[in-house]
Design a protein around this motif. Structure first.
Motif, PDB file in Angstrom:
ATOM      1  N   ASP A  10      49.897  57.041  38.345  1.00  0.00           N
ATOM      2  CA  ASP A  10      49.417  57.052  36.965  1.00  0.00           C
ATOM      3  C   ASP A  10      48.067  57.741  36.914  1.00  0.00           C
ATOM      4  O   ASP A  10      47.449  57.996  37.946  1.00  0.00           O
TER       5      ASP A  10
ATOM      6  N   ASN B 289      42.815  57.470  30.692  1.00  0.00           N
ATOM      7  CA  ASN B 289      43.216  56.790  29.460  1.00  0.00           C
ATOM      8  C   ASN B 289      42.358  55.578  29.121  1.00  0.00           C
ATOM      9  O   ASN B 289      42.323  55.150  27.965  1.00  0.00           O
TER      10      ASN B 289
ATOM     11  N   SER C 224      54.094  59.222  33.024  1.00  0.00           N
ATOM     12  CA  SER C 224      53.076  59.723  33.945  1.00  0.00           C
ATOM     13  C   SER C 224      53.199  61.232  34.141  1.00  0.00           C
ATOM     14  O   SER C 224      52.189  61.933  34.277  1.00  0.00           O
TER      15      SER C 224
ATOM     16  N   ASP D  28      51.437  62.846  31.356  1.00  0.00           N
ATOM     17  CA  ASP D  28      49.989  62.729  31.546  1.00  0.00           C
ATOM     18  C   ASP D  28      49.466  63.759  32.552  1.00  0.00           C
ATOM     19  O   ASP D  28      48.393  64.334  32.376  1.00  0.00           O
TER      20      ASP D  28
ATOM     21  N   PHE E  47      47.977  49.653  30.447  1.00  0.00           N
ATOM     22  CA  PHE E  47      48.426  50.927  31.006  1.00  0.00           C
ATOM     23  C   PHE E  47      49.102  50.712  32.341  1.00  0.00           C
ATOM     24  O   PHE E  47      48.568  50.032  33.211  1.00  0.00           O
TER      25      PHE E  47
ATOM     26  N   THR F  21      53.106  50.296  25.328  1.00  0.00           N
ATOM     27  CA  THR F  21      52.330  51.461  25.710  1.00  0.00           C
ATOM     28  C   THR F  21      52.776  52.000  27.068  1.00  0.00           C
ATOM     29  O   THR F  21      53.469  51.319  27.824  1.00  0.00           O
ATOM     30  N   SER F  22      52.362  53.229  27.362  1.00  0.00           N
ATOM     31  CA  SER F  22      52.551  53.902  28.646  1.00  0.00           C
ATOM     32  C   SER F  22      53.997  53.771  29.137  1.00  0.00           C
ATOM     33  O   SER F  22      54.941  53.788  28.350  1.00  0.00           O
TER      34      SER F  22
END
Length: 378
Positions: free
Chosen positions: A112, A117, A151, A154, A287, A309-310
């Motif tokens: 991650d 974040n 991920s 991201d 997260f 989330t995430s």
């Protein structure tokens, strides 16, 4: 194929990355085309890896496990030594240890990018290293593995890495360990181990309030206890981490302090007992790159609620109730409404079947396929 695997983040087995390495190595023992895995690790963690014929060990002094010393080790001793002379590829499963100097093809697992974040997740020096130095290290890799589509997005967004060179490979869980236990028997073990017989919510996570959201969970639990007087407990499972002291102080001042139970670090064998005994597994993390406990709890037949989330949304959407982890009222409402439903607003049997699809054998095979793609592209 001969690979070297950097295993300096085992931390006595107390982290998700440690479990990733331990279980991945075990599963890779049965994968074809993998002749030898050279494990690079410190002596104080070497007992965590089961010996096997296709494993060789390069064991360093325990002091090298220190994060700063270990980053230096990867960037000084490792590239200057002959440790990588006989390997086809180096796999670094923790991106902070990626060496700047490459002696062989290099692949890394990026679980991650939480530090991009969550502001203030760590102290200023570690935040600087993660945000300013790490991106250039990640871009040095010939290929990347990550554990969720979230991920991957991201990595492309924050690092600018080529999406075509990123393999999304979900982690597995140990199905010989994580399966449903008899609830009454599990509760009896909890009563003996932790001294209470009351129903309980549980959160399996190291005590790291800024990222794992313990303060808001406590507020939601306080609201639950105030509005629904009961003997419910909140069982917090995990070792103390960054910011744990402040959270312990907050609990000490809480009106529900007698109903909050800390287990500290526990052996993995105890986790399925806790999942099976819990009335509800709550996962309010802000997260996650993957989120092992959500899948583990499902595999044990436990009702689950988690953040929206995430990667947590990715692995749980349309299966379990979700909530905004920044909103205490939503956490409380989700707890209340789920406990109040006979079916817990989820299909436990479907969740069990879903959890069974997360297998380390599949993960290992896909990781080795990623190695092959990496080498083929060079």
């Amino acid at each position: 194929m001969n690979i070297a695997l950097s295993s300096f983040v085992l931390q006595q087995g107390k982290s998700g990355v440690a479990r990733y390495i331990i279980d991945l190595v075990k599963a890779m023992n049965g994968v074809n085309n993998l002749e030898n895995i050279k494990l690079l690790l410190p002596e104080n963690d070497s007992h965590l890896i089961e010996r096997d014929s296709n494993l060789s060990f390069n064991i360093s002094k325990a002091c090298v496990a220190n994060p700063v010393l270990n980053i230096l080790w990867h960037n000084t001793y490792l590239p200057m030594s002959n440790l990588l002379n006989s390997v086809d590829l180096l796999h670094v499963p923790s991106y902070r240890r990626i060496p700047f100097v490459k002696k062989c093809p290099l692949i890394a697992t990026v679980h991650d990018l939480a530090t991009f974040n969550i502001d203030g997740k760590y102290d200023k020096m570690r935040m600087f290293y993660n945000r300013k130095i790490v991106p250039s290290l990640i871009r040095r890799c010939d290929r990347l593995i990550t554990v969720s589509e979230f991920s991957k997005n991201d990595i492309v967004k924050f690092i600018g890495y080529d999406a075509d060179k990123i393999d999304v490979i979900y982690s597995g869980i140990d199905h010989q360990l994580f399966y449903p236990r008899n609830k009454d028997h599990a509760k009896a073990i909890i009563a003996k181990e932790y001294g209470f017989e009351a129903p309980f919510f549980t959160y399996v996570s190291r005590i790291e309030p800024k990222g794992k959201n313990h303060f808001r969970l406590l507020e939601a639990f306080e609201k639950f206890k105030k509005r629904h007087p009961s003997d419910y407990k909140l069982l917090l499972v995990g070792s103390d981490w960054n910011g744990a002291e402040a959270f312990h102080r907050r609990v000490a001042d809480s009106p529900v302090k007698d109903d909050v139970v800390f287990t500290g670090f526990i052996a993995n064998e105890m986790l399925p007992i806790i999942y099976s005994a819990a009335e509800l597994c709550v996962y309010p993390s802000l997260f996650e790159g993957f989120g092992f406990p959500v899948i583990e709890a499902m595999a044990c037949g436990a009702p689950v609620i988690c953040s929206n989330t995430s990667s947590l949304r990715e692995i749980s959407i349309d299966r379990v109730p979700n909530f905004d982890p920044y909103n205490v009222d939503e956490i409380y409402t989700c707890m209340r409404d789920t406990i109040g439903k006979q079916d817990f607003n989820q299909d436990i049997n479907k969740n069990l079947a879903y959890a069974k699809t997360f297998r380390w054998e599949n993960t290992a095979q896909n990781v080795v396929s990623s190695y092959e793609k990496c080498l083929a592209s060079i």
